[in-house]
Scaffold this motif. Sequence first.
Motif, mmCIF file in Angstrom:
data_model
loop_
_atom_site.group_PDB
_atom_site.id
_atom_site.type_symbol
_atom_site.label_atom_id
_atom_site.label_comp_id
_atom_site.label_asym_id
_atom_site.label_seq_id
_atom_site.Cartn_x
_atom_site.Cartn_y
_atom_site.Cartn_z
ATOM 1 N N THR A 87 -38.444 -38.824 -3.828
ATOM 2 C CA THR A 87 -37.912 -37.858 -4.793
ATOM 3 C C THR A 87 -36.536 -38.285 -5.279
ATOM 4 O O THR A 87 -36.233 -38.190 -6.479
ATOM 5 C CB THR A 87 -37.819 -36.457 -4.149
ATOM 6 O OG1 THR A 87 -39.092 -36.104 -3.621
ATOM 7 C CG2 THR A 87 -37.384 -35.420 -5.159
ATOM 8 N N ILE A 88 -35.714 -38.783 -4.376
ATOM 9 C CA ILE A 88 -34.373 -39.238 -4.759
ATOM 10 C C ILE A 88 -34.462 -40.434 -5.696
ATOM 11 O O ILE A 88 -33.754 -40.500 -6.708
ATOM 12 C CB ILE A 88 -33.543 -39.582 -3.499
ATOM 13 C CG1 ILE A 88 -33.290 -38.326 -2.676
ATOM 14 C CG2 ILE A 88 -32.226 -40.240 -3.880
ATOM 15 C CD1 ILE A 88 -32.653 -38.579 -1.334
ATOM 16 N N ASN A 89 -35.358 -41.371 -5.416
ATOM 17 C CA ASN A 89 -35.493 -42.562 -6.250
ATOM 18 C C ASN A 89 -36.107 -42.261 -7.615
ATOM 19 O O ASN A 89 -35.928 -43.033 -8.553
ATOM 20 C CB ASN A 89 -36.314 -43.630 -5.531
ATOM 21 C CG ASN A 89 -35.547 -44.225 -4.371
ATOM 22 O OD1 ASN A 89 -34.313 -44.201 -4.344
ATOM 23 N ND2 ASN A 89 -36.264 -44.741 -3.400
ATOM 24 N N ASN A 90 -36.862 -41.157 -7.749
ATOM 25 C CA ASN A 90 -37.482 -40.802 -9.025
ATOM 26 C C ASN A 90 -36.529 -40.061 -9.960
ATOM 27 O O ASN A 90 -36.902 -39.800 -11.106
ATOM 28 C CB ASN A 90 -38.741 -39.962 -8.798
ATOM 29 C CG ASN A 90 -39.876 -40.798 -8.253
ATOM 30 O OD1 ASN A 90 -39.922 -42.007 -8.471
ATOM 31 N ND2 ASN A 90 -40.785 -40.162 -7.539
ATOM 32 N N MET A 91 -35.354 -39.721 -9.525
ATOM 33 C CA MET A 91 -34.397 -39.045 -10.411
ATOM 34 C C MET A 91 -33.871 -40.039 -11.433
ATOM 35 O O MET A 91 -33.656 -41.211 -11.119
ATOM 36 C CB MET A 91 -33.256 -38.443 -9.602
ATOM 37 C CG MET A 91 -33.682 -37.272 -8.783
ATOM 38 S SD MET A 91 -32.290 -36.518 -7.980
ATOM 39 C CE MET A 91 -33.120 -35.241 -7.087
ATOM 40 N N GLN A 146 -28.808 -32.891 1.968
ATOM 41 C CA GLN A 146 -28.871 -31.588 1.305
ATOM 42 C C GLN A 146 -29.872 -31.652 0.161
ATOM 43 O O GLN A 146 -30.028 -32.686 -0.471
ATOM 44 C CB GLN A 146 -27.494 -31.205 0.737
ATOM 45 C CG GLN A 146 -26.388 -31.143 1.756
ATOM 46 C CD GLN A 146 -26.549 -29.981 2.699
ATOM 47 O OE1 GLN A 146 -27.031 -28.923 2.325
ATOM 48 N NE2 GLN A 146 -26.155 -30.178 3.938
ATOM 49 N N SER A 147 -30.508 -30.535 -0.139
ATOM 50 C CA SER A 147 -31.466 -30.513 -1.255
ATOM 51 C C SER A 147 -30.939 -29.682 -2.409
ATOM 52 O O SER A 147 -31.690 -29.004 -3.087
ATOM 53 C CB SER A 147 -32.811 -29.972 -0.775
ATOM 54 O OG SER A 147 -32.642 -28.641 -0.335
ATOM 55 N N SER A 148 -29.642 -29.724 -2.634
ATOM 56 C CA SER A 148 -29.039 -28.976 -3.730
ATOM 57 C C SER A 148 -27.999 -29.846 -4.422
ATOM 58 O O SER A 148 -27.557 -30.855 -3.892
ATOM 59 C CB SER A 148 -28.379 -27.703 -3.200
ATOM 60 O OG SER A 148 -27.345 -28.031 -2.304
ATOM 61 N N CYS A 149 -27.618 -29.414 -5.611
ATOM 62 C CA CYS A 149 -26.595 -30.125 -6.370
ATOM 63 C C CYS A 149 -25.255 -29.987 -5.650
ATOM 64 O O CYS A 149 -24.890 -28.888 -5.234
ATOM 65 C CB CYS A 149 -26.497 -29.539 -7.777
ATOM 66 S SG CYS A 149 -25.120 -30.191 -8.746
ATOM 67 N N LEU A 156 -32.794 -28.399 -5.821
ATOM 68 C CA LEU A 156 -33.406 -29.515 -6.524
ATOM 69 C C LEU A 156 -34.859 -29.712 -6.155
ATOM 70 O O LEU A 156 -35.548 -30.533 -6.730
ATOM 71 C CB LEU A 156 -32.634 -30.802 -6.234
ATOM 72 C CG LEU A 156 -31.186 -30.787 -6.695
ATOM 73 C CD1 LEU A 156 -30.487 -32.059 -6.274
ATOM 74 C CD2 LEU A 156 -31.110 -30.613 -8.198
ATOM 75 N N GLN A 157 -35.349 -28.971 -5.175
ATOM 76 C CA GLN A 157 -36.726 -29.149 -4.745
ATOM 77 C C GLN A 157 -37.408 -27.792 -4.758
ATOM 78 O O GLN A 157 -36.893 -26.830 -4.177
ATOM 79 C CB GLN A 157 -36.773 -29.739 -3.337
ATOM 80 C CG GLN A 157 -38.162 -30.005 -2.841
ATOM 81 C CD GLN A 157 -38.153 -30.638 -1.460
ATOM 82 O OE1 GLN A 157 -37.214 -30.465 -0.720
ATOM 83 N NE2 GLN A 157 -39.206 -31.350 -1.142
ATOM 84 N N VAL A 158 -38.539 -27.717 -5.409
ATOM 85 C CA VAL A 158 -39.302 -26.484 -5.427
ATOM 86 C C VAL A 158 -40.110 -26.428 -4.140
ATOM 87 O O VAL A 158 -40.804 -27.389 -3.794
ATOM 88 C CB VAL A 158 -40.217 -26.426 -6.659
ATOM 89 C CG1 VAL A 158 -41.056 -25.165 -6.664
ATOM 90 C CG2 VAL A 158 -39.403 -26.555 -7.928
ATOM 91 N N ASP A 159 -39.994 -25.327 -3.436
ATOM 92 C CA ASP A 159 -40.727 -25.198 -2.175
ATOM 93 C C ASP A 159 -42.218 -25.088 -2.478
ATOM 94 O O ASP A 159 -42.650 -24.268 -3.292
ATOM 95 C CB ASP A 159 -40.277 -23.944 -1.416
ATOM 96 C CG ASP A 159 -38.833 -24.077 -0.940
ATOM 97 O OD1 ASP A 159 -38.392 -25.224 -0.724
ATOM 98 O OD2 ASP A 159 -38.158 -23.042 -0.810
#
Length: 162
Positions: A87-91, A146-149, A156-159
């Motif tokens: 997910t991080i690499n796809n941003m 962390q999964s937020s800005c 940043l991640q939809v549960d």
Amino acid sequence: MSSQEVSSQPFRWHYADFDDGNFQIRGRTLFFVVVLFSIIIVFTLLFIYARWICRFSHPPPPAATSAPHVGRDPASVAAPQGLDLATINNMPIVLYKNSSAAAGKFTEAECCICLGIFGEKEKVKLLPQCSHCFHSECVDKWLTAQSSCPLCRAPLQVDSPV
């Protein structure tokens, strides 16, 4: 007075004049010294006792306990907080362009993680939900934990429903 008059006077203070052989503490002075010493001892013992109580009354932190999953409900065990590497690499990574500089105003934008100022046409990572941008190296470290800005704390991640 001239300097000769001052030097011609004998110096009358001698060490032998300070005989402390008859130094005595009596009456109220002795009482106050004993009371002051007792108060210092009592406060020192109270301080040591309070530190001892605080040290042994708190349970150890959860990370220090052995076998953290034994006897706990699996739903209550916290999931990892950060995003996965895919997910991080796809941003998206974009080239930074200062739009206000083209309009005649000059404002500096910076990475709020490392406080480095973005240069024109520098590669920055753009977060999809809030459109904030950061240096890729800086925000990648943040997003693994962390999964937020980091700036506005937007998730940043939809549960996903389980």
